[in-house]
Design a protein around this motif. Structure first.
Motif, mmCIF file in Angstrom:
data_model
loop_
_atom_site.group_PDB
_atom_site.id
_atom_site.type_symbol
_atom_site.label_atom_id
_atom_site.label_comp_id
_atom_site.label_asym_id
_atom_site.label_seq_id
_atom_site.Cartn_x
_atom_site.Cartn_y
_atom_site.Cartn_z
ATOM 1 N N GLY A 325 0.819 -1.224 0.000
ATOM 2 C CA GLY A 325 0.000 0.000 0.000
ATOM 3 C C GLY A 325 0.845 1.263 0.000
ATOM 4 N N ILE A 326 2.052 1.171 -0.596
ATOM 5 C CA ILE A 326 2.952 2.332 -0.600
ATOM 6 C C ILE A 326 3.001 2.902 -2.015
ATOM 7 C CG2 ILE A 326 5.373 3.057 -0.278
ATOM 8 C CD1 ILE A 326 5.670 0.654 1.643
ATOM 9 N N SER A 327 2.853 4.227 -2.134
ATOM 10 C CA SER A 327 3.017 4.790 -3.485
ATOM 11 C C SER A 327 4.423 5.381 -3.584
ATOM 12 C CB SER A 327 1.943 5.826 -3.789
ATOM 13 O OG SER A 327 2.062 6.901 -2.910
ATOM 14 N N PHE A 328 4.972 5.376 -4.792
ATOM 15 C CA PHE A 328 6.362 5.806 -4.919
ATOM 16 C C PHE A 328 6.453 7.151 -5.629
ATOM 17 C CE2 PHE A 328 5.764 3.826 -9.008
ATOM 18 C CZ PHE A 328 6.645 4.467 -9.865
ATOM 19 N N GLU A 329 7.559 7.835 -5.400
ATOM 20 C CA GLU A 329 7.750 9.185 -5.936
ATOM 21 C C GLU A 329 8.597 9.185 -7.205
ATOM 22 O OE1 GLU A 329 6.470 12.030 -4.408
ATOM 23 O OE2 GLU A 329 5.407 10.508 -3.252
ATOM 24 N N HIS A 330 9.747 8.497 -7.146
ATOM 25 C CA HIS A 330 10.691 8.479 -8.275
ATOM 26 C C HIS A 330 11.289 7.098 -8.376
ATOM 27 C CE1 HIS A 330 10.551 12.832 -8.462
ATOM 28 N NE2 HIS A 330 10.576 12.806 -7.158
ATOM 29 N N MET A 331 11.854 6.821 -9.580
ATOM 30 C CA MET A 331 12.434 5.502 -9.758
ATOM 31 C C MET A 331 13.633 5.574 -10.699
ATOM 32 S SD MET A 331 10.267 2.203 -10.651
ATOM 33 C CE MET A 331 11.109 0.738 -11.115
ATOM 34 N N PRO A 332 14.717 6.176 -10.249
ATOM 35 C CA PRO A 332 15.900 6.202 -11.103
ATOM 36 C C PRO A 332 16.527 4.812 -11.171
ATOM 37 C CG PRO A 332 16.298 7.408 -9.044
ATOM 38 C CD PRO A 332 14.928 6.827 -8.961
ATOM 39 N N SER A 333 17.017 4.409 -12.348
ATOM 40 C CA SER A 333 17.578 3.065 -12.418
ATOM 41 C C SER A 333 18.872 3.026 -13.233
ATOM 42 C CB SER A 333 16.557 2.106 -13.026
ATOM 43 O OG SER A 333 16.230 2.546 -14.308
ATOM 44 N N GLY A 334 19.701 2.027 -12.929
ATOM 45 C CA GLY A 334 20.940 1.810 -13.683
ATOM 46 C C GLY A 334 20.866 0.458 -14.371
ATOM 47 N N ILE A 335 22.040 -0.091 -14.765
ATOM 48 C CA ILE A 335 22.015 -1.373 -15.467
ATOM 49 C C ILE A 335 21.681 -2.504 -14.502
ATOM 50 C CG2 ILE A 335 23.297 -2.907 -17.020
ATOM 51 C CD1 ILE A 335 25.255 -0.579 -17.456
ATOM 52 N N ASP A 336 22.378 -2.489 -13.355
ATOM 53 C CA ASP A 336 22.181 -3.571 -12.399
ATOM 54 C C ASP A 336 21.527 -3.094 -11.094
ATOM 55 O OD1 ASP A 336 23.332 -5.393 -14.123
ATOM 56 O OD2 ASP A 336 25.357 -4.984 -13.394
ATOM 57 N N THR A 337 21.076 -1.848 -11.071
ATOM 58 C CA THR A 337 20.439 -1.335 -9.846
ATOM 59 C C THR A 337 19.140 -0.636 -10.179
ATOM 60 O OG1 THR A 337 21.513 0.816 -10.017
ATOM 61 C CG2 THR A 337 22.608 -0.817 -8.614
ATOM 62 N N MET A 338 18.254 -0.672 -9.240
ATOM 63 C CA MET A 338 17.001 0.061 -9.389
ATOM 64 C C MET A 338 16.710 0.703 -8.032
ATOM 65 S SD MET A 338 13.734 -1.510 -11.269
ATOM 66 C CE MET A 338 14.161 -1.341 -12.956
ATOM 67 N N CYS A 339 16.403 1.999 -8.048
ATOM 68 C CA CYS A 339 16.105 2.697 -6.792
ATOM 69 C C CYS A 339 14.657 3.139 -6.831
ATOM 70 C CB CYS A 339 16.933 3.964 -6.648
ATOM 71 S SG CYS A 339 18.670 3.673 -6.592
ATOM 72 N N VAL A 340 13.995 3.008 -5.719
ATOM 73 C CA VAL A 340 12.635 3.538 -5.647
ATOM 74 C C VAL A 340 12.585 4.479 -4.448
ATOM 75 C CG1 VAL A 340 10.197 2.982 -5.505
ATOM 76 C CG2 VAL A 340 11.758 1.361 -6.571
ATOM 77 N N VAL A 341 12.142 5.706 -4.706
ATOM 78 C CA VAL A 341 12.089 6.701 -3.634
ATOM 79 C C VAL A 341 10.658 6.773 -3.106
ATOM 80 C CG1 VAL A 341 12.435 9.135 -3.060
ATOM 81 C CG2 VAL A 341 13.939 8.009 -4.710
ATOM 82 N N VAL A 342 10.527 6.668 -1.785
ATOM 83 C CA VAL A 342 9.191 6.733 -1.163
ATOM 84 C C VAL A 342 9.252 7.669 0.047
ATOM 85 C CG1 VAL A 342 8.620 4.364 -1.833
ATOM 86 C CG2 VAL A 342 9.600 4.780 0.415
ATOM 87 N N LEU A 347 6.760 3.889 5.064
ATOM 88 C CA LEU A 347 7.413 2.595 5.334
ATOM 89 C C LEU A 347 7.185 2.107 6.764
ATOM 90 C CD1 LEU A 347 10.944 3.094 3.700
ATOM 91 C CD2 LEU A 347 9.132 1.575 2.915
ATOM 92 N N GLU A 348 6.651 2.998 7.584
ATOM 93 C CA GLU A 348 6.534 2.677 9.004
ATOM 94 C C GLU A 348 5.796 1.356 9.247
ATOM 95 O OE1 GLU A 348 6.434 6.557 11.227
ATOM 96 O OE2 GLU A 348 4.871 5.380 12.255
ATOM 97 N N GLY A 349 6.472 0.473 9.953
ATOM 98 C CA GLY A 349 5.875 -0.820 10.295
ATOM 99 C C GLY A 349 5.809 -1.796 9.124
ATOM 100 N N LYS A 350 6.364 -1.402 7.942
ATOM 101 C CA LYS A 350 6.211 -2.258 6.761
ATOM 102 C C LYS A 350 7.551 -2.706 6.177
ATOM 103 C CE LYS A 350 1.904 -0.107 5.260
ATOM 104 N NZ LYS A 350 1.292 0.856 4.346
ATOM 105 N N LYS A 351 8.659 -2.177 6.755
ATOM 106 C CA LYS A 351 9.974 -2.392 6.146
ATOM 107 C C LYS A 351 10.313 -3.871 5.979
ATOM 108 C CE LYS A 351 12.879 1.533 7.131
ATOM 109 N NZ LYS A 351 13.842 2.110 8.022
#
Ligand code: ADP
Ligand code: ASP
Ligand code: MG
Length: 444
Positions: A325-342, A347-351
């Motif tokens: 139930g988390i919506s994300f803000e940005h998603m910059p990605s590389g060849i072998d990495t993917m980042c998701v900014v929230v 994330l509280e209690g869901k990590k």
């Protein structure tokens, strides 16, 4: 005769003295025929907004306690205004009714909305204009979203019956007929909805600064005002933290092609900021239009060798995030990495569960979550035509000793976002401002 809808924010209506300024502004232009007031805001930096006092009343009532300690302060605020202005509206009867309903458990939305409701009654009395309760004209659907079509029909018809009207901000009516508020700062949205329903020529948003400024005045001293800004730019800026206008206040007026003018109640001769389609045609004064940002984001960093060749990896990663139930803000990605900014608090209690699901669905080499990230957006329609804008941002941050943890540049080149440590947020904002405003010659 034209129609201008004028919304006044909390600090613009915080005292009898402010009410006098508002009346003067309204009477100066015969087209200003519909006014949308907020609840009384802060009179000084240590003051409490009436809306916050109403939320406190609701908390006390919900805990089964007497709401009097908070409600007495509310009473004082409204009486301070009404008595000094010699108003004749039966304020005590309204206060008693509101007091009784909150104490009996009318709920948070009802309680919070009474700030605007009571201020609207006082302003209508002071102006001698009609009071229009938005509970009869602004509607939300069963999912809690604004019902634009019904609102447009009903509110439009109501407004046509009044030559001069006061419509309190911040609330409307839910699908069961009860009061429902917008999110905080939502009177800006009411103003925009009313402007559309009234088919206004202009939506004026009166506040305590001379327009949308190029940076947050609490971070940069005396930032330059922005004369013209497009809806798209302002949407980016307000979403990212330029809290002068609620981020959702853009849609109703944009759809109707109504320009918005942000003005200063305490300096009514300042032209303020005009938001509208015509800004697209104008060259901005500087390379950038403005800077805005927010603290407290987290990056979910996922690494996997050969990720680029794996079909559906991104979808599965987003699925794990969506499941929580988390919506994300940005998603910059590389060849072998993917980042998701929230947002960190999402994330509280869901990590733990989230990391486990990412492992199950994506089988990554590693998953790390870093929090304490601030995002800063540098926004400008002029950036697309200027070479080296990102390089200038990075150099300015490097010179200021700020470590850049993330970079995200949209394909539209309207917005370059950098992520820095929370602790570097203010320094970084000032460094970017210096680079593009203090150092740069205006280009007019
Ligand atoms: P109102 O009560 O009139 O709705 P707000 O407090 O919601 O006013 O918004 C005005 C405030 O927004 C300003 O006093 C200022 O501190 C803050 N702000 C943040 N970023 C900006 C910006 N880029 N330009 C102008 N004001 C900003
Ligand atoms: N009074 C409400 C708030 O404090 C709405 C507004 O000011 O726009 O959030
Ligand atoms: Mg506001």
């Amino acid at each position: 005769m034209g129609i201008k809808v004028a919304k006044f924010g909390g600090s613009s209506l915080a005292s009898a003295e402010q009410f006098r300024k508002v009346k003067e502004i309204l009477l100066l232009d015969a087209d200003r025929r519909i006014v949308v007031p907020s609840a009384p805001g802060k009179r000084c930096s240590t003051d409490i907004k009436v809306t916050d006092l109403f939320y406190e009343c609701n908390r006390l009532a919900a805990a089964g306690k007497d709401i009097a300690p908070a409600f007495d302060r509310i009473r004082e605020r409204y009486h301070g205004i009404a008595d000094e202005l010699g108003l004749t509206a039966d304020l005590d009867a309204h206060l008693e009714e509101v007091h009784k309903n909150i104490q009996l458990g009318a709920g948070a939305d009802y309680a919070a909305s009474r700030g605007e409701y009571l201020n609207g009654i006082l302003l209508a009395d002071y102006m001698g204009w009609d009071f229009v309760d938005p509970q009869t004209g602004i509607f939300f659907d069963e999912e809690g979203r604004l019902d634009s079509a019904k609102t447009q029909d009903v509110l439009g018809a109501i407004l046509r019956e009044h030559t001069h009207a006061v419509v309190p901000g911040f609330y409307g009516c839910d699908s069961h007929g009860n009061v429902k508020t917008f999110s905080r700062g939502g009177s800006d949205i009411t103003g925009a909805i009313v402007a559309r329903a009234a088919n206004a020529d202009l939506y004026e948003n009166w506040t305590d600064v001379s327009g949308c400024l190029m940076a947050d005045p609490r971070i940069v001293r005396n930032p330059e005002p922005i004369a013209h800004v497009t809806y798209r730019e302002l949407r980016e800026l307000s979403y990212m933290g330029a809290s002068v206008l609620h981020e959702d206040a853009i849609f109703p007026v944009r759809i109707a092609g109504i320009p918005t003018n942000i003005r200063n109640t305490n300096d009514p001769t300042a032209p303020g900021t005009v938001i509208g389609y015509e800004a697209e045609e104008r060259d901005s004064k500087y390379t950038i239009t403005g800077i805005a940002g927010h603290k407290n984001f987290a990056i979910i960093n996922v690494e996997k060798a050969m990720m680029n060749a794996e079909l559906g990896f991104g979808r599965r990663l987003l699925q794990a995030i969506e499941e929580q139930g988390i919506s994300f803000e940005h998603m910059p990605s590389g060849i072998d990495t993917m980042c998701v900014v929230v947002h960190e608090d999402a994330l509280e209690g869901k990590k733990e569960r989230l990391v486990q699901r990412i492992h199950e669905l994506c089988q990554p080499d590693s998953v790390e979550i870093h929090s304490g990230l601030a995002l800063i957006a540098t926004v400008g329609r002029g950036m697309v035509r200027s070479k080296g804008t990102s390089a200038r941002i990075f150099n300015a941050l490097t010179r200021a000793g700020v470590n850049i943890r993330l970079i995200d540049q949209g394909s539209s080149e309207l917005n370059i976002i950098v992520g820095v440590d929370n602790l570097d947020f203010e320094v970084a904002t000032r460094a970017i401002y210096r680079e593009f405003v203090t150092k740069e010659e205006p280009r007019w």
